[in-house]
Design an enzyme around this catalytic site. Structure first.
Site, PDB file in Angstrom:
ATOM      1  N   ASP A   1      15.952  58.248 -13.117  1.00  0.00           N
ATOM      2  CA  ASP A   1      17.306  58.560 -13.573  1.00  0.00           C
ATOM      3  C   ASP A   1      17.478  58.730 -15.156  1.00  0.00           C
ATOM      4  O   ASP A   1      18.100  59.154 -15.817  1.00  0.00           O
ATOM      5  CB  ASP A   1      18.269  57.520 -13.219  1.00  0.00           C
ATOM      6  N   SER A   2      15.968  58.809 -15.744  1.00  0.00           N
ATOM      7  CA  SER A   2      15.797  59.276 -17.139  1.00  0.00           C
ATOM      8  C   SER A   2      15.956  60.597 -17.054  1.00  0.00           C
ATOM      9  O   SER A   2      16.321  61.105 -18.346  1.00  0.00           O
ATOM     10  CB  SER A   2      14.259  58.964 -17.341  1.00  0.00           C
TER      11      SER A   2
ATOM     12  N   ASP B   1      14.931  57.393  -7.704  1.00  0.00           N
ATOM     13  CA  ASP B   1      15.702  56.543  -8.195  1.00  0.00           C
ATOM     14  C   ASP B   1      17.236  56.398  -8.088  1.00  0.00           C
ATOM     15  O   ASP B   1      17.903  57.587  -8.053  1.00  0.00           O
ATOM     16  CB  ASP B   1      15.461  56.768 -10.013  1.00  0.00           C
TER      17      ASP B   1
ATOM     18  N   LYS C   1      14.090  53.578  -5.578  1.00  0.00           N
ATOM     19  CA  LYS C   1      14.122  52.407  -6.729  1.00  0.00           C
ATOM     20  C   LYS C   1      15.415  52.102  -7.054  1.00  0.00           C
ATOM     21  O   LYS C   1      16.106  52.863  -7.219  1.00  0.00           O
ATOM     22  CB  LYS C   1      13.433  52.993  -7.942  1.00  0.00           C
TER      23      LYS C   1
ATOM     24  N   GLU D   1      17.382  48.948  -9.968  1.00  0.00           N
ATOM     25  CA  GLU D   1      17.236  47.981 -10.989  1.00  0.00           C
ATOM     26  C   GLU D   1      17.801  46.767 -10.749  1.00  0.00           C
ATOM     27  O   GLU D   1      18.993  46.643 -10.479  1.00  0.00           O
ATOM     28  CB  GLU D   1      17.666  48.821 -12.330  1.00  0.00           C
TER      29      GLU D   1
ATOM     30  N   GLU E   1       9.365  46.697 -17.292  1.00  0.00           N
ATOM     31  CA  GLU E   1       9.598  47.596 -18.143  1.00  0.00           C
ATOM     32  C   GLU E   1       9.850  46.692 -19.414  1.00  0.00           C
ATOM     33  O   GLU E   1      10.686  45.845 -19.331  1.00  0.00           O
ATOM     34  CB  GLU E   1      11.029  48.300 -17.881  1.00  0.00           C
TER      35      GLU E   1
HETATM   36  O1  KIV Z   1      14.095  56.462 -14.873  1.00  0.00           O
HETATM   37  C1  KIV Z   1      12.889  56.254 -15.324  1.00  0.00           C
HETATM   38  O2  KIV Z   1      12.083  57.291 -15.602  1.00  0.00           O
HETATM   39  C2  KIV Z   1      12.362  54.896 -14.782  1.00  0.00           C
HETATM   40  C3  KIV Z   1      10.978  54.686 -15.266  1.00  0.00           C
HETATM   41  C4  KIV Z   1      10.851  54.816 -16.899  1.00  0.00           C
HETATM   42  C5  KIV Z   1      10.275  53.486 -14.816  1.00  0.00           C
HETATM   43  O3  KIV Z   1      12.862  54.144 -14.475  1.00  0.00           O
END
Ligand code: KIV
Length: 267
Positions: free
Chosen positions: A47-48, A86, A116, A118, A185
């Protein structure tokens, strides 16, 4: 020899074999192809993307629909690497039913092979429900950017005994809930090592030191797309900004001067 397709169980087996796990983010078809050819084990459609693709200030605004579009583009590259989608902010927080339905959309519409989430121990019921639907889950503890308002910003986590112990408990709870791996992280390297030694599933570090089972970085950071200061853990392996900028300037110059296109480049 053709590389074997990576799966959630084969990523778990890498820890047992003592083989380090290389993870990079990607958000599009072309980059996914390049990373896969380079031999990455896991492609995380992070989600970056909210920040590095869509230009938001943090990861909170990106929608599930947008993440599904990006994940589907990566999946269409049919990588040997495992594809992790994500789950964005508020796609799994409100209820267990939301978590299962939206993880299902990631797989069904986005082609993700795993998802994924969080958060720590409190996510266990959601993770168990997603697993019941047959979807492997990667956990993520330490600095969890979807909780920046609760954490008070992008701060290193686990610096004192109480927070270190909580991180360890969270990692154990995620393993017990059935996660196949966990992102750690922005934590001190000693905590990264302690968690890695304490659990049986792979840890994937980002700013968690050298002792985790794998490492993940944002592709835009390693290729040198990003201007200005980057976090301490980022290592730049290229200067894509100069490459793109030089190519764009060359094109602009040639168009303005009439040197592009020639008749050979015309029909
Ligand atoms: O969103 C992302 O890119 C991430 C990584 C930095 C682990 O969660």
């Amino acid at each position: 020899m053709e590389r074997k397709k990576r799966t959630a169980p084969s990523i778990v087996a890498m820890k047992g074999a003592g083989e380090k796990i290389a993870v990079l983010t990607a958000y599009d078809f072309t980059t996914a192809r390049i990373l896969d050819e380079a031999g990455v084990d896991v492609i995380l459609v992070g989600d970056s993307a909210a920040m590095v693709v869509l230009g938001y200030e943090n990861t909170l605004p990106v929608s599930l629909d947008a993440m599904i579009v990006l994940t589907a583009a990566v999946s269409r590259a049919r990588p040997r690497a495992l594809v992790v989608g994500d789950m964005p902010f508020m796609s799994y927080q409100a209820s267990i039913a939301d978590a299962v339905r939206n993880a299902g959309r990631m797989v069904k519409e986005g082609g993700a092979e795993t998802v994924k989430l969080e958060g720590g121990a409190k996510l266990a019921p959601r993770i168990e429900a997603i697993l019941e639907a047959g979807i492997p889950v990667m956990g993520h503890v330490g600095l969890t950017p979807q909780s920046i308002h609760e954490l008070g910003g992008y701060r290193v986590q686990g610096r004192n005994d109480a927070t270190r112990a909580r991180l360890l408990d969270d990692a154990r709870a995620l393993e017990d809930a059935g996660c196949f791996s966990i992102v750690l992280e922005a934590i001190p390297w000693q905590v990264g090592r302690e968690i890695t030694e304490a659990i049986g599933i792979p840890t994937i570090g980002i700013g968690a030191g050298p002792h985790t089972d794998g490492q993940v970085l944002v592709v835009n950071d390693i290729v040198g797309y990003v201007e200005g200061r980057t976090p301490k853990f980022v290592r730049r392996y290229g200067d894509a900004k100069s490459v793109v900028s030089q190519a764009a300037k060359g094109f602009v110059d040639d168009v303005k001067s009439g040197e592009y296109p020639t008749l050979e480049e015309s029909y």
